[in-house]
Design a protein around this motif. Structure first.
Motif, PDB file in Angstrom:
ATOM      1  N   LYS A   1       2.066   8.329  -4.006  1.00  0.00           N
ATOM      2  CA  LYS A   1       1.872   8.887  -5.517  1.00  0.00           C
ATOM      3  C   LYS A   1       2.952   9.216  -6.268  1.00  0.00           C
ATOM      4  O   LYS A   1       3.769   9.379  -7.248  1.00  0.00           O
ATOM      5  CB  LYS A   1       2.193  10.787  -4.926  1.00  0.00           C
TER       6      LYS A   1
ATOM      7  N   ARG B   1       6.854   9.120 -25.574  1.00  0.00           N
ATOM      8  CA  ARG B   1       6.851  10.555 -26.436  1.00  0.00           C
ATOM      9  C   ARG B   1       8.135  10.843 -27.322  1.00  0.00           C
ATOM     10  O   ARG B   1       8.650  11.164 -28.322  1.00  0.00           O
ATOM     11  CB  ARG B   1       6.728  11.213 -25.486  1.00  0.00           C
TER      12      ARG B   1
ATOM     13  N   PRO C   1       3.261  18.009  -2.044  1.00  0.00           N
ATOM     14  CA  PRO C   1       3.549  17.214  -1.397  1.00  0.00           C
ATOM     15  C   PRO C   1       4.540  15.769  -1.483  1.00  0.00           C
ATOM     16  O   PRO C   1       4.471  15.332  -0.350  1.00  0.00           O
ATOM     17  CB  PRO C   1       2.104  16.994  -0.651  1.00  0.00           C
ATOM     18  N   LEU C   2       5.262  15.586  -2.486  1.00  0.00           N
ATOM     19  CA  LEU C   2       6.132  14.173  -2.521  1.00  0.00           C
ATOM     20  C   LEU C   2       6.661  14.383  -2.297  1.00  0.00           C
ATOM     21  O   LEU C   2       7.321  15.220  -1.389  1.00  0.00           O
ATOM     22  CB  LEU C   2       6.790  14.480  -4.241  1.00  0.00           C
TER      23      LEU C   2
ATOM     24  N   SER D   1       5.409  23.803 -16.483  1.00  0.00           N
ATOM     25  CA  SER D   1       4.808  22.548 -16.941  1.00  0.00           C
ATOM     26  C   SER D   1       5.722  21.764 -18.328  1.00  0.00           C
ATOM     27  O   SER D   1       6.358  21.837 -18.295  1.00  0.00           O
ATOM     28  CB  SER D   1       3.931  23.184 -18.065  1.00  0.00           C
ATOM     29  N   ASP D   2       5.369  20.636 -17.962  1.00  0.00           N
ATOM     30  CA  ASP D   2       6.269  19.180 -18.928  1.00  0.00           C
ATOM     31  C   ASP D   2       5.282  19.489 -20.865  1.00  0.00           C
ATOM     32  O   ASP D   2       4.480  19.120 -20.945  1.00  0.00           O
ATOM     33  CB  ASP D   2       5.702  18.204 -18.448  1.00  0.00           C
TER      34      ASP D   2
ATOM     35  N   LEU E   1       4.124  16.483 -22.016  1.00  0.00           N
ATOM     36  CA  LEU E   1       2.654  15.652 -21.693  1.00  0.00           C
ATOM     37  C   LEU E   1       1.324  17.031 -22.202  1.00  0.00           C
ATOM     38  O   LEU E   1       1.173  18.027 -22.634  1.00  0.00           O
ATOM     39  CB  LEU E   1       2.936  16.169 -19.900  1.00  0.00           C
ATOM     40  N   THR E   2       0.669  16.716 -22.820  1.00  0.00           N
ATOM     41  CA  THR E   2      -0.348  17.263 -23.071  1.00  0.00           C
ATOM     42  C   THR E   2      -0.915  17.954 -21.503  1.00  0.00           C
ATOM     43  O   THR E   2      -0.331  17.560 -20.300  1.00  0.00           O
ATOM     44  CB  THR E   2      -1.607  16.398 -23.314  1.00  0.00           C
TER      45      THR E   2
ATOM     46  N   GLU F   1      -2.951  15.918 -19.050  1.00  0.00           N
ATOM     47  CA  GLU F   1      -1.975  15.057 -18.506  1.00  0.00           C
ATOM     48  C   GLU F   1      -1.112  16.430 -17.340  1.00  0.00           C
ATOM     49  O   GLU F   1      -1.193  15.561 -15.930  1.00  0.00           O
ATOM     50  CB  GLU F   1      -0.597  14.186 -19.373  1.00  0.00           C
TER      51      GLU F   1
ATOM     52  N   ILE G   1      -1.385  14.298 -13.163  1.00  0.00           N
ATOM     53  CA  ILE G   1      -0.269  14.071 -12.684  1.00  0.00           C
ATOM     54  C   ILE G   1      -0.372  14.917 -11.430  1.00  0.00           C
ATOM     55  O   ILE G   1       0.075  14.633 -10.366  1.00  0.00           O
ATOM     56  CB  ILE G   1       0.720  13.804 -13.302  1.00  0.00           C
ATOM     57  N   TYR G   2      -0.162  16.190 -11.753  1.00  0.00           N
ATOM     58  CA  TYR G   2       0.229  17.243 -10.287  1.00  0.00           C
ATOM     59  C   TYR G   2      -1.333  17.287  -9.537  1.00  0.00           C
ATOM     60  O   TYR G   2      -0.871  16.482  -8.527  1.00  0.00           O
ATOM     61  CB  TYR G   2      -0.615  18.644 -11.279  1.00  0.00           C
TER      62      TYR G   2
ATOM     63  N   ARG H   1      -2.787  14.565  -8.851  1.00  0.00           N
ATOM     64  CA  ARG H   1      -2.726  13.203  -8.924  1.00  0.00           C
ATOM     65  C   ARG H   1      -0.716  12.912  -7.424  1.00  0.00           C
ATOM     66  O   ARG H   1      -0.781  12.356  -6.638  1.00  0.00           O
ATOM     67  CB  ARG H   1      -2.009  11.908  -9.424  1.00  0.00           C
ATOM     68  N   PHE H   2      -0.273  14.168  -7.702  1.00  0.00           N
ATOM     69  CA  PHE H   2       0.703  14.463  -6.503  1.00  0.00           C
ATOM     70  C   PHE H   2      -0.311  14.680  -4.824  1.00  0.00           C
ATOM     71  O   PHE H   2       0.735  14.452  -4.523  1.00  0.00           O
ATOM     72  CB  PHE H   2       1.587  15.348  -7.134  1.00  0.00           C
ATOM     73  N   TYR H   3      -1.218  15.490  -5.169  1.00  0.00           N
ATOM     74  CA  TYR H   3      -1.459  15.475  -4.190  1.00  0.00           C
ATOM     75  C   TYR H   3      -2.300  14.496  -3.214  1.00  0.00           C
ATOM     76  O   TYR H   3      -3.685  14.913  -2.392  1.00  0.00           O
ATOM     77  CB  TYR H   3      -1.889  17.195  -4.049  1.00  0.00           C
ATOM     78  N   GLY H   4      -3.000  13.365  -4.365  1.00  0.00           N
ATOM     79  CA  GLY H   4      -3.817  12.735  -3.526  1.00  0.00           C
ATOM     80  C   GLY H   4      -4.826  12.632  -4.010  1.00  0.00           C
ATOM     81  O   GLY H   4      -6.034  12.481  -3.319  1.00  0.00           O
TER      82      GLY H   4
ATOM     83  N   ARG I   1      -3.115  24.671 -13.597  1.00  0.00           N
ATOM     84  CA  ARG I   1      -2.820  23.499 -12.416  1.00  0.00           C
ATOM     85  C   ARG I   1      -2.569  23.247 -10.696  1.00  0.00           C
ATOM     86  O   ARG I   1      -3.096  23.085 -10.520  1.00  0.00           O
ATOM     87  CB  ARG I   1      -1.391  22.828 -12.973  1.00  0.00           C
TER      88      ARG I   1
END
Ligand SMILES: Nc1ncnc2c1ncn2[C@@H]1O[C@H](COP(=O)(O)OP(=O)(O)OP(=O)(O)O)[C@@H](O)[C@H]1O
Ligand SMILES: [Mg+2]
Lengths: 370, 335
Positions: free
Chosen positions: A2, A16, A212-213, B91-92, B95-96, B99, B103-104, B106-109, B151
């Motif tokens: 992660k 950016r 969960p990070l 939200s960032d 980022l789009t 994205e 990315i969120y 991916r934080f949860y795998g 998200r």
């Protein structure tokens, strides 16, 4: 993993905002150009007023020697005056950095050996110029004595033949390792923990603390993305520095690889160290103040500009735990001495150990709650 | 009250910040699949409560179990089961929309293929597909909010926490957000925990509502149950130019009047059959010596429940100074 998502998020956001990266390359280079040209390692061109009241042979000899300095190393240039008062006033008013008065009985006293004297009035508020003048004039004086004193009466007078161990290093070239370290420092201040503090300040950190990070994911993710950016910055500054000052790099791949490794290790060490200090800061201003402080604390005692050997004991002790000192030592060895891996093994070992320890503490002390 | 398993169990939960008790000995349960609302004015302790339930703050006392995991002992397990939209926008901006969601995920795998399908579907549902590849900095406040709700659904949480999700949005954007919340609920049999200080929001969305004030729950039940606790179905609100001392007592004796509340120059009279009785009430009030400026009849709402229990109204002027950090696109007409 992660943490890779953490890295990706950070790098995308950086991409950016290219202005920050450009500034971080330009600033150390400007520093290199300004410092490299303002102070050449040797003092040059100091105005020295000379008033000669003596027409004897030793005064003539002395004047010849002074003119030789003026023509050769150019430490000073001579302004001939004929009034002692005007000369001293000129120093007071800042027109000259020093006034050398040769009294009428100078030659006579040398012959009679009754304490011959010269008067050198320097602007001692400018320690560097006044020191350089003292040294240059003493040098000129020593030579007339040695030239006219029988050898057996002065056995300590030995001819010194200088022999450089390494290729000649110009002053501005000698600054390049320090400037690379400075770029690394700047990189670590605009990445890594700074992004965490910024997220916290903006309230954005909540969004990923809720996922969960783990602590390790967050800290290593930010450190590694900071490593990418900072290494890139440092390499750009290194290449520009080498090109601008014209350092010949003849060591090939091995030399470049070792330099790259030192840059990477130094960056990792500084990034994790900053995480320990700033992991709980909640305002970017704290990072700003702290980075100004740390820059001075780490950079000046690093040996990048002043030799560590000339530090007082306590500062030497500090230099022994200063990661930048090891980085500078390793880079100087690699860039100027063409030395390969074995000579910098101590530096590498220290930087590795430093990184491991700081990284561990950074992860342990990171707070996963608000 | 239901035989369904519990999604959230809270017992005697307390959070103190120094001398201030932000959440004061709160206990309640939320059933699985329920839409539960926490209604309260600014500073009531809503955000503090959500932060404890979502592992961001450690409780000072008490216990909370979310999705069968204790929030203090197993915060990691809790985080996998919940989706949280915090009060401030998170939200960032650089980022789009895509994205941010990716990315969120991916934080949860979540594996790539699954992620891609889910994100495309969610963006479609919130009506952001066309803007998916624009930077969030270019979104309006309402779009950003919808993105943030979408998200936290990427990983299909069992429980969704929404902390004042329509804060700072104009009425139209609020409605779009409501619709989306209701839609996502239907599809995944989500449990939803929502906080708000908008009465209509709680009333329109929630199965059950807890009213919180100064960190304490003062009433809990379905909107209808809560309203039933306040006698009188209609309220006649009289705006006056001054009220003589014994007014309250003299109005109370009128047969169809259940209750009277006086707040400044405003008299709220809780009555049966408001439309029929209003003319008579005005007459009688005039006799008491009150001169009336304006009259308004309205049907009981949760606002009245709040007033009934606290003697105060949740005032709109009390409403949010939205943090300046909520970012671009938030309507600036907020007070
Ligand atoms: N970190 C903190 N430190 C000190 N006091 C806090 C902290 N967080 C919240 N409080 C206080 O706790 C009380 C409850 O705050 P909280 O944010 O939970 O209220 P809220 O109901 O969410 O209000 P709002 O509707 O304005 O969001 C307030 O008095 C607030 O000042
Ligand atoms: Mg709140």
């Amino acid at each position: 993993m992660k943490a890779i998502a953490v890295i990706d998020r950070d790098l995308r956001r950086f991409r950016r905002n290219p202005v920050i990266i450009a500034m971080s390359v330009i600033m150390p280079i400007v520093y290199l150009i300004i410092l490299g040209n303002s102070f050449q390692g040797k003092i040059k061109g100091i105005p020295l007023a000379v008033v000669n009241y003596d027409s004897g042979q030793y005064a003539r000899r002395l004047m010849e020697n002074l003119r030789a300095v003026e023509a050769g190393p150019r430490t000073f240039f001579i302004v001939n005056l004929n009034d002692q008062k005007a000369a001293v006033n000129g120093v007071r008013e800042g027109r000259y950095k020093g006034a050398l008065i040769i009294p009428p009985d100078f030659s006579k006293r040398i012959i009679l050996t009754t304490r011959p004297e010269l008067g050198l009035f320097t602007d001692n508020t400018d320690a560097i110029s006044s020191g350089a003048l003292n040294e240059a004039v003493s040098g000129a004086l020593r030579e007339i004595k040695s030239g006219y004193t029988p050898i057996r009466e002065n056995p300590s007078e030995v001819y010194l033949r200088g022999e450089d161990l390494y290729r000649k290093v110009d002053y501005d070239q000698s600054l390049v390792p320090g400037v690379v370290i400075m770029a690394i420092f700047m990189g670590t201040m605009i990445t890594g923990v700074f992004n965490l503090v910024m997220d916290r300040f903006l309230g954005v950190d909540e969004s990923y603390l809720l996922t969960p990070l783990t602590k390790g994911d967050i800290v290593t993710g930010l450190v590694v993305s900071g490593l990418f950016i900072t290494t890139l910055l440092a390499l750009m500054v290194f290449v520009l520095g080498v090109l601008i000052t014209g350092i010949p790099l003849s060591g090939g791949i091995g030399q470049c690889g070792a330099i790259f490794m030192v840059i990477v290790l130094t960056t990792l060490g500084l990034l994790s160290m900053m995480f320990i200090f700033l992991g709980r800061a909640n305002h970017p201003r704290i990072v700003g103040i702290f980075s100004g402080f740390m820059n001075v604390i780490l950079f000046f005692p690093s040996g990048a500009v002043y030799p560590i050997a000339s530090f007082p004991g306590w500062l030497k002790t500090f230099a022994r735990i200063n990661p930048e000192a090891y980085a500078v030592d390793a880079l100087k060895a690699l860039i100027f001495k063409g030395v390969r891996f074995h000579a910098i093994i101590g530096d590498i070992a220290f930087l590795t150990l430093f990184t491991l320890i700081t990284m561990t503490i950074a992860i342990m002390t990171f707070k996963r709650t608000l | 009250m239901t035989e369904k398993p519990l999604a959230i169990e809270v017992s005697n939960l307390t959070k103190r910040f120094g001398a201030l008790t932000a959440v004061d000995n709160v206990s309640f349960n939320v059933s699985s699949g329920e839409f539960f609302g926490f209604l309260g004015p600014n500073g009531a302790g809503k955000t503090t409560l959500i932060r404890m339930l979502t592992t961001l703050l450690r409780p000072t006392e008490g216990r909370a179990v979310v999705a069968s995991h204790d929030v203090e002992k197993e915060p990691g397990a809790v985080r996998y089961s919940i989706g949280v939209v915090p009060q401030a926008m998170t939200s960032d901006l650089d980022l789009t929309g895509w994205e941010n969601m990716d990315i969120y995920g991916r934080f949860y795998g979540i594996p790539k293929k699954q992620r891609r399908e889910r994100i495309a579907y969610l963006l479609e549902t919130v009506g952001l597909s066309a803007r998916a590849h624009d930077l969030v900095a270019t979104y309006s406040g309402g779009m950003r909010r919808r993105l943030e709700i979408a998200r936290v659904l990427v990983h299909r949480p069992a429980i969704l926490f929404l902390d004042e999700p329509t804060l700072g949005l104009d009425p139209q954007s609020r409605r779009v957000v409501w619709e989306f919340i209701q839609k996502s609920r239907g599809e995944d049999s989500l449990t939803i925990f929502l906080t708000t200080h908008y009465m209509d929001e709680a009333e329109a969305l929630c199965d059950r509502v807890a009213i919180i004030d100064y960190g304490r729950i003062i009433a809990i039940g379905s909107p209808d149950e809560l309203k039933a606790q306040v006698p009188g179905n209609d309220i006649i609100i009289l705006t006056t130019k001054g009220i003589p001392p014994d007014t309250e007592a003299r109005i109370k004796v009128i047969p169809y009047v259940h209750n009277v509340k006086i707040e400044g120059d405003v008299i709220r009279v809780y009555v049966d059959k408001g439309a029929q009785n209003v003319a008579d009430l005005i007459e009688k009030v005039k006799i008491i010596g009150v001169s009336i400026e304006a009259v308004e009849i309205h049907r009981q709402s949760l606002e009245d429940v709040f007033i009934h229990y606290t003697g105060r109204s949740i005032r709109e002027e009390e409403a949010k100074k939205v943090s300046f950090l909520v970012g671009a696109g938030v309507p600036s007409k907020l007070r």
